[in-house]
Design an enzyme around this catalytic site. Structure first.
Site, PDB file in Angstrom:
ATOM      1  N   HIS A  69       6.669  -8.661  15.662  1.00  0.00           N
ATOM      2  CA  HIS A  69       6.360  -7.224  15.699  1.00  0.00           C
ATOM      3  C   HIS A  69       5.467  -6.943  16.915  1.00  0.00           C
ATOM      4  O   HIS A  69       4.628  -7.775  17.290  1.00  0.00           O
ATOM      5  CB  HIS A  69       5.655  -6.800  14.411  1.00  0.00           C
ATOM      6  CG  HIS A  69       5.498  -5.317  14.304  1.00  0.00           C
ATOM      7  ND1 HIS A  69       4.482  -4.642  14.946  1.00  0.00           N
ATOM      8  CD2 HIS A  69       6.243  -4.380  13.680  1.00  0.00           C
ATOM      9  CE1 HIS A  69       4.611  -3.345  14.697  1.00  0.00           C
ATOM     10  NE2 HIS A  69       5.674  -3.156  13.935  1.00  0.00           N
ATOM     11  N   GLU A  98      12.557  -2.054  18.667  1.00  0.00           N
ATOM     12  CA  GLU A  98      11.436  -1.111  18.548  1.00  0.00           C
ATOM     13  C   GLU A  98      10.776  -0.958  19.911  1.00  0.00           C
ATOM     14  O   GLU A  98       9.939  -1.793  20.290  1.00  0.00           O
ATOM     15  CB  GLU A  98      10.396  -1.655  17.567  1.00  0.00           C
ATOM     16  CG  GLU A  98      10.907  -1.913  16.184  1.00  0.00           C
ATOM     17  CD  GLU A  98       9.763  -1.903  15.188  1.00  0.00           C
ATOM     18  OE1 GLU A  98       9.693  -0.963  14.397  1.00  0.00           O
ATOM     19  OE2 GLU A  98       8.914  -2.805  15.231  1.00  0.00           O
TER      20      GLU A  98
HETATM   21  C1  PEP Z   1       6.493  -0.171  13.121  1.00  0.00           C
HETATM   22  O1  PEP Z   1       5.358  -0.472  12.800  1.00  0.00           O
HETATM   23  O2  PEP Z   1       7.331  -1.045  13.293  1.00  0.00           O
HETATM   24  C2  PEP Z   1       6.828   1.241  13.308  1.00  0.00           C
HETATM   25  C3  PEP Z   1       8.058   1.553  13.611  1.00  0.00           C
HETATM   26  O3  PEP Z   1       5.817   2.137  13.138  1.00  0.00           O
HETATM   27  P1  PEP Z   1       5.952   3.746  13.038  1.00  0.00           P
HETATM   28  O4  PEP Z   1       7.146   4.020  12.158  1.00  0.00           O
HETATM   29  O5  PEP Z   1       4.686   4.171  12.439  1.00  0.00           O
HETATM   30  O6  PEP Z   1       6.163   4.253  14.450  1.00  0.00           O
END
Ligand code: PEP
Length: 250
Positions: free
Chosen positions: A95, A165
């Site tokens: 992450h 992400e």
């Molecule tokens: C995450 O922590 O992987 C994330 C996507 O956070 P958020 O949805 O708060 O942007």
């Protein structure tokens, strides 16, 4: 095909009483949306008790990070074996918030391999920190994939989930557009096919970053993704309910 919703509570909520309340809401919304599979990823200290209290079949559980070694002198760490024993099926690996604390691609490689060898399903998080017009972020993402998956044999590949992400969207106000995610999903799949041949097409790709009830359905419909990794909106009962309601009829 059901969408996967990975609810990453991060380091929330502060007390177990609140965790139980959030879990009750999560159970309720899971019953609302039969087309969504929810993976609850609470702080590790809450995992076993939430898991053992749960009698249903609709939710799965995960851990936000785990060590690649099965046991030993690693103060403050949790092993994959312990996570499995506490009821986890999934483990989030790499992450952005772990990478910001020093985790590198080679760590993700060891953790993905360990997860598979201890029968957990790894969710490998990838994503660039910034984007410029030169497009070097594509090399960053390719490298994260190549190294993170370096020890994964083709036969085990279907057990791996990739969560794209972009770091600039995590915790932000605005998510990436579904159109741009569609382009990224093609790029990720192309890289997987380069590495694994046709089997690469079978890997689930999730999007994560600033998803809530206002943008989740658009991302699922047009982003070419199998699901969503959600931080803030998964740890807030009202936002979680709005999110699941918004996608329950897709
Ligand atoms: C995450 O922590 O992987 C994330 C996507 O956070 P958020 O949805 O708060 O942007």
């Amino acid at each position: 095909m059901k969408s996967l919703l990975v609810a990453n509570w991060k380091m929330n909520p502060p007390t177990f009483v609140e965790a139980k309340k959030l879990f009750e809401v999560t159970k309720k919304v899971a019953d609302l949306a039969k087309n969504v599979s929810i993976v609850v990823v609470p702080p590790t200290i809450f995992l076993r008790e939430l898991r053992t209290s749960y009698r249903g079949k609709r939710l799965a559980f995960g851990i936000q990070n785990a060590h690649a070694e099965p046991k030993g002198s690693f103060t403050g760490e949790t092993s994959m074996v312990q996570a499995k024993n506490a009821g986890a099926t999934y483990v989030i690996i790499g992450h952005a918030e772990r990478r910001a604390m020093g985790e590198i691609n080679d760590d993700t490689r060891k953790k993905v391999a360990a997860a598979l060898s201890f029968s957990l399903l790894p969710i490998l998080c990838i994503g660039e920190t910034t984007r410029t017009h030169e497009g070097e972020y594509l090399d960053v993402v390719k490298n994260q994939l190549k190294i993170g998956l370096a020890d994964v044999l083709v036969a085990k590949l279907p057990r791996v989930t990739i969560a794209y992400e972009p770091v600039w969207a995590i915790g932000a106000d605005v998510a990436m557009s579904p159109h741009d995610m569609h382009g990224m999903a093609i790029f990720i799949r192309k890289t997987l096919v380069e590495l694994y041949g046709e089997k690469g097409m079978t890997v689930k790709i999730l999007y994560g970053g600033a998803i809530d009830g206002t943008n989740a359905s658009d991302m699922l419909m047009h982003g070419d993704v199998a699901g969503l990794l959600v931080g803030r909106a998964s740890a807030d009962p009202e936002k979680l309910t709005a999110l699941v309601r918004s996608i329950k009829n897709l």
